[in-house]
Design a protein around this motif. Structure first.
Motif, PDB file in Angstrom:
ATOM      1  N   ARG A 183      -6.571  10.307  -1.967  1.00 52.55           N
ATOM      2  CA  ARG A 183      -6.790   9.316  -3.576  1.00 52.55           C
ATOM      3  C   ARG A 183      -7.844   9.943  -4.156  1.00 52.55           C
ATOM      4  NH1 ARG A 183      -3.693   4.707  -5.021  1.00 52.55           N
ATOM      5  NH2 ARG A 183      -3.403   4.492  -2.867  1.00 52.55           N
TER       6      ARG A 183
ATOM      7  N   MET B 113      -3.357   8.619   4.752  1.00 53.39           N
ATOM      8  CA  MET B 113      -2.835   7.826   3.888  1.00 53.39           C
ATOM      9  C   MET B 113      -2.238   6.009   3.823  1.00 53.39           C
ATOM     10  SD  MET B 113      -4.080   8.309   1.167  1.00 53.39           S
ATOM     11  CE  MET B 113      -3.110   7.569  -0.462  1.00 53.39           C
TER      12      MET B 113
ATOM     13  N   GLU C 173      -9.695  -2.178  -3.425  1.00 51.67           N
ATOM     14  CA  GLU C 173      -8.776  -1.003  -2.866  1.00 51.67           C
ATOM     15  C   GLU C 173      -8.153  -1.788  -1.762  1.00 51.67           C
ATOM     16  OE1 GLU C 173     -11.073   2.548  -1.714  1.00 51.67           O
ATOM     17  OE2 GLU C 173     -12.691   1.505  -0.594  1.00 51.67           O
ATOM     18  N   PRO C 174      -6.639  -2.738  -2.849  1.00 52.77           N
ATOM     19  CA  PRO C 174      -6.154  -3.384  -2.058  1.00 52.77           C
ATOM     20  C   PRO C 174      -5.333  -2.535  -0.895  1.00 52.77           C
ATOM     21  CG  PRO C 174      -5.140  -2.748  -4.184  1.00 52.77           C
ATOM     22  CD  PRO C 174      -6.728  -2.224  -3.766  1.00 52.77           C
ATOM     23  N   TRP C 175      -5.166  -0.519  -1.095  1.00 53.83           N
ATOM     24  CA  TRP C 175      -4.269  -0.021  -0.250  1.00 53.83           C
ATOM     25  C   TRP C 175      -4.733   0.225   0.846  1.00 53.83           C
ATOM     26  CZ3 TRP C 175      -6.174   1.077  -5.931  1.00 53.83           C
ATOM     27  CH2 TRP C 175      -7.566   1.733  -5.796  1.00 53.83           C
TER      28      TRP C 175
ATOM     29  N   VAL D 236      -3.048   9.550  -6.505  1.00 57.08           N
ATOM     30  CA  VAL D 236      -2.617   9.406  -5.457  1.00 57.08           C
ATOM     31  C   VAL D 236      -2.197  11.320  -5.747  1.00 57.08           C
ATOM     32  CG1 VAL D 236      -1.665   9.329  -3.188  1.00 57.08           C
ATOM     33  CG2 VAL D 236      -2.341   7.643  -4.433  1.00 57.08           C
TER      34      VAL D 236
ATOM     35  N   ASP E 143      -6.532   6.170   2.323  1.00 54.67           N
ATOM     36  CA  ASP E 143      -6.411   4.831   2.335  1.00 54.67           C
ATOM     37  C   ASP E 143      -6.874   4.520   3.918  1.00 54.67           C
ATOM     38  OD1 ASP E 143      -5.833   5.066  -0.274  1.00 54.67           O
ATOM     39  OD2 ASP E 143      -3.845   4.116   0.000  1.00 54.67           O
ATOM     40  N   ASN E 144      -6.215   4.991   4.707  1.00 55.22           N
ATOM     41  CA  ASN E 144      -6.727   4.872   5.766  1.00 55.22           C
ATOM     42  C   ASN E 144      -7.953   5.134   6.475  1.00 55.22           C
ATOM     43  OD1 ASN E 144      -6.552   4.374   9.160  1.00 55.22           O
ATOM     44  ND2 ASN E 144      -4.081   4.837   9.014  1.00 55.22           N
TER      45      ASN E 144
ATOM     46  N   LEU F  40       4.721   4.762  -5.685  1.00 56.06           N
ATOM     47  CA  LEU F  40       3.896   4.161  -4.396  1.00 56.06           C
ATOM     48  C   LEU F  40       3.610   2.410  -4.144  1.00 56.06           C
ATOM     49  CD1 LEU F  40       2.111   7.432  -4.909  1.00 56.06           C
ATOM     50  CD2 LEU F  40       3.569   6.979  -3.343  1.00 56.06           C
ATOM     51  N   GLY F  41       3.660   2.113  -5.410  1.00 58.26           N
ATOM     52  CA  GLY F  41       3.824   0.227  -4.937  1.00 58.26           C
ATOM     53  C   GLY F  41       5.019  -0.204  -4.845  1.00 58.26           C
TER      54      GLY F  41
ATOM     55  N   GLY G 279      -7.837   6.856  -8.627  1.00 58.95           N
ATOM     56  CA  GLY G 279      -7.132   5.616  -8.500  1.00 58.95           C
ATOM     57  C   GLY G 279      -5.615   6.737  -8.169  1.00 58.95           C
TER      58      GLY G 279
ATOM     59  N   THR H 299       0.328   2.898   2.831  1.00 54.73           N
ATOM     60  CA  THR H 299       0.824   3.719   0.987  1.00 54.73           C
ATOM     61  C   THR H 299       1.664   4.821   0.867  1.00 54.73           C
ATOM     62  OG1 THR H 299      -1.514   3.293   0.034  1.00 54.73           O
ATOM     63  CG2 THR H 299       0.426   4.689  -1.301  1.00 54.73           C
TER      64      THR H 299
END
Length: 226
Positions: A128, A57, A154-156, A82, A182-183, A224-225, A80, A60
């Motif tokens: 996610r 992930m 998907e900015p993450w 998590v 996310d990865n 997380l942000g 979106g 993030t």
């Protein structure tokens, strides 16, 4: 003058015997038992702490992060989100990476934090949500992730990571979720189980809760942000 030695009086002194008040000890034991019970109830029904050993992930949530998962409203899942879910019935093996802290202070502090959390192991996964029941989720390396015909920003995503390396196109059954890391290049998620029974779709009932915030490491504490 008498030279006889003094005689010790061994008789029991008059008056009631002096007792030991055990009420404070009993009260302390009751308070400890109540505190333990409250902690267990909070962990079962309200929130729980998890240690994340995998980089699936990132960025993030990085390997070694410790997060708090809120269990209230666990079944109310949106794209979106998590989440942590029990993958016993859908995912065959855990996506794990050993965590090693650096330096004496790091080992001491992370050891203390570990006492408050559990590892994501062979049953629990953190991913996610890409699609919910009724969604059509598709992806190509050129276009990226598409849900119900609309491209998804998907900015993450991890820097340099594409939305997918191999194309897929699935429809998520009602009561199920399609999840991604996310990865993407280092995540065993729903894509890896498309050919398995259930197609890698996670039952909503298996959701443990939503990841609400990170409390370790201290320099990344917050939502997380953050």
């Amino acid at each position: 003058m008498s030279t006889e030695p003094a005689q010790h009086d061994l008789s029991t002194p008059a008056g009631p015997p002096v007792g030991v008040d055990v009420r404070p000890a009993r009260r302390l034991l009751v308070e400890i038992a109540v505190a333990v019970l409250l902690v267990m109830l909070v962990r079962i029904f309200v929130m729980e702490s998890f240690h994340v050993p995998s980089a699936s992930m990132a960025p993030t949530i990085a390997a070694g992060d410790r997060v708090v998962v809120t269990k209230i409203g666990a079944s109310q899942v949106e794209r979106g989100d998590v989440i942590v879910f029990d993958g016993t019935s859908t995912f065959a093996a855990a996506d794990r990476t050993p965590f090693v802290s650096d330096g004496l202070i790091g080992r001491v502090l992370s050891g203390a934090a570990s006492a408050l959390s559990i590892d994501l192991g062979e049953q629990d996964f953190l991913k996610r949500v890409a699609g919910v029941g009724g969604d059509r989720v598709a992806c190509t390396p050129a276009r990226g992730l598409v849900v119900n015909g609309a491209s998804v920003d998907e900015p993450w995503l991890a820097p340099g990571s594409r939305a997918c390396d191999a194309p897929f196109d699935v429809v998520v059954p009602q009561g199920r979720l399609f999840v991604l890391g996310d990865n993407r290049s280092d995540s065993a998620d729903s894509r890896a189980h498309l050919g398995d029974p259930g197609g890698g779709m996670v039952p909503v009932d298996d959701v443990v809760g939503h990841v609400s915030w990170r409390y370790w490491p201290l320099d990344r504490i917050g939502g997380l942000g953050s």
